[in-house]
Design a protein around this motif. Structure first.
Motif, PDB file in Angstrom:
ATOM      1  N   ASP A 153       0.840  -1.195   0.000  1.00 17.24           N
ATOM      2  CA  ASP A 153       0.000   0.000   0.000  1.00 17.24           C
ATOM      3  C   ASP A 153       0.872   1.241   0.000  1.00 17.24           C
ATOM      4  O   ASP A 153       1.492   1.576   1.019  1.00 17.24           O
ATOM      5  N   VAL A 202      -1.201   1.724   5.573  1.00 17.68           N
ATOM      6  CA  VAL A 202      -2.491   1.163   5.986  1.00 17.68           C
ATOM      7  C   VAL A 202      -3.120   2.015   7.090  1.00 17.68           C
ATOM      8  O   VAL A 202      -4.270   2.434   7.004  1.00 17.68           O
ATOM      9  N   ASP A 248       5.944  -2.897  -5.196  1.00 18.18           N
ATOM     10  CA  ASP A 248       4.618  -3.296  -4.717  1.00 18.18           C
ATOM     11  C   ASP A 248       4.620  -4.804  -4.493  1.00 18.18           C
ATOM     12  O   ASP A 248       4.500  -5.586  -5.438  1.00 18.18           O
TER      13      ASP A 248
END
Length: 353
Positions: free
Chosen positions: A36, A40, A164
């Motif tokens: 992310d 988060v 990612d």
């Protein structure tokens, strides 16, 4: 010329982004691994920058120092979405509010008593103004996701790589952590930094290190963009509010957000009704969405910053937003230069090990 040390930073929230940016600025070869971009917990933060009530002096001093580091960081990253809007508070019982004024005033915090007239001038759109409150002009707020992404983008211009991927484990060579196992493959490094919030404890547990990190839930509502209704942070009883740079009013039953309850939507609607009741001429104010964040909070409430074993550095804390620039600067200095700041002594992981 010696090769640049390679540091993997796990996590791309406000803490991970700050550590990655400081490391890249200071000459490391940096790889950020996170699923992310922006984190988060970070998108669910009220994002109040403060050294306010409820903490012992050593932690107050640490937070106050980080407030100054936000100003330094803004000078190095022009356009950082940061506003020193000040806070207006009357959310404590009178005796606790007075104790806060006396204690923090003695410590040098810029705290000031104000009466009803001053409150009305400061926040004219409140529906009901208290007779007395306190103002701390030096407090502020940041748009945390935008700030984290801005730091990551600038780190990339300095050579950092952002991947990612999910981190599934730690790579161990003898007694040393030498990398991470991810959904994109195995990655080796000279140092690994865990700035992964609530995800930190499972990773350390996988190598036999237990960190007591709690994750209390907090619900915060966000309005649609609206004309200016708040000039600064407002800390009223059971309702903390601020207005973002794009005009959204965000609010929680306190700055950490309230319990979401069994029906999160009903809780959010009830909270937003309080927001509308607290503001004059709020008929056109509408809720856009709400968030439920799980704040990574070490059991004793204080940050965890430092090495837990050879090659593995940890940075997990609440309040991450206030502490991000200082945590990034000190972590980079320790990892790359071996320089240990005395103010970190109360926050070492060894207190739990």
């Amino acid at each position: 010329m010696a090769a640049k040390p390679h540091v993997i930073v796990v996590g791309a929230g406000i803490i991970g982004a700050s550590i990655a940016w400081h490391l890249a600025r200071d000459g490391a070869r940096v790889t950020v691994v996170a699923e992310d971009n922006g984190g988060v917990a970070t998108p669910c933060s009220f994002a109040w920058i403060n050294a306010s009530w409820g903490n012992p002096e050593f932690y107050y001093r640490f937070r106050r120092r980080s407030m100054a580091e936000w100003k330094r960081l803004a000078g190095e990253l022009p356009g950082l979405p940061l506003e020193w809007c000040g806070s207006l508070s009357w959310d404590l019982p009178p005796e606790r509010l007075e104790a806060f004024i006396v204690e923090h005033g003695a410590w040098g915090y810029g705290i000031e008593r104000v009466d009803g007239d001053a409150i009305r001038k400061r926040e004219p759109h409140l529906a009901n103004h208290p007779d007395h409150a306190v103002v701390v002009a030096e407090e502020g707020a940041v748009e945390p996701v935008a700030a984290a992404r801005m730091m990551l983008a600038d780190a990339k211009t300095r050579g950092a790589t952002v991947i990612d991927a999910a981190v599934r484990g730690l790579l161990r060579t003898g007694e040393r952590i030498s990398g991470v196992v991810t959904s994109a493959g195995v990655m080796e490094a000279d140092h690994v930094v865990l700035a992964s919030g609530a995800g930190t404890a499972p990773l350390t547990a996988s190598i036999g290190i237990t960190l007591p990190i709690e994750t209390p839930a907090g619900l915060i509502v966000h309005s649609r963009p609206h004309g200016r209704r708040l000039n600064g942070l407002v800390m009223a009883p059971e309702l903390h509010m601020r207005q973002t740079s794009e005009g959204r009013i965000i609010a929680g039953s306190d700055f950490g957000g309230g319990q979401p309850g069994e029906d999160q939507h009903a809780t959010a609607e009830a909270l937003f009704a309080k927001v509308k009741a607290a503001l004059a001429e709020s008929q056109s104010l509408a809720m856009d969405f709400f968030t439920v964040g799980y704040r990574p909070t070490p059991k004793d409430g204080f940050p965890v910053i430092g090495d837990v074993c050879d090659g593995l550095y940890i940075a997990v804390m609440h309040s991450g937003v206030t502490l991000a620039p200082l945590a990034g600067m000190l972590a980079s200095s320790e990892i790359l230069q071996g320089e240990s700041d005395p103010m970190l002594a109360p926050f070492r992981p060894t207190r739990f090990l």
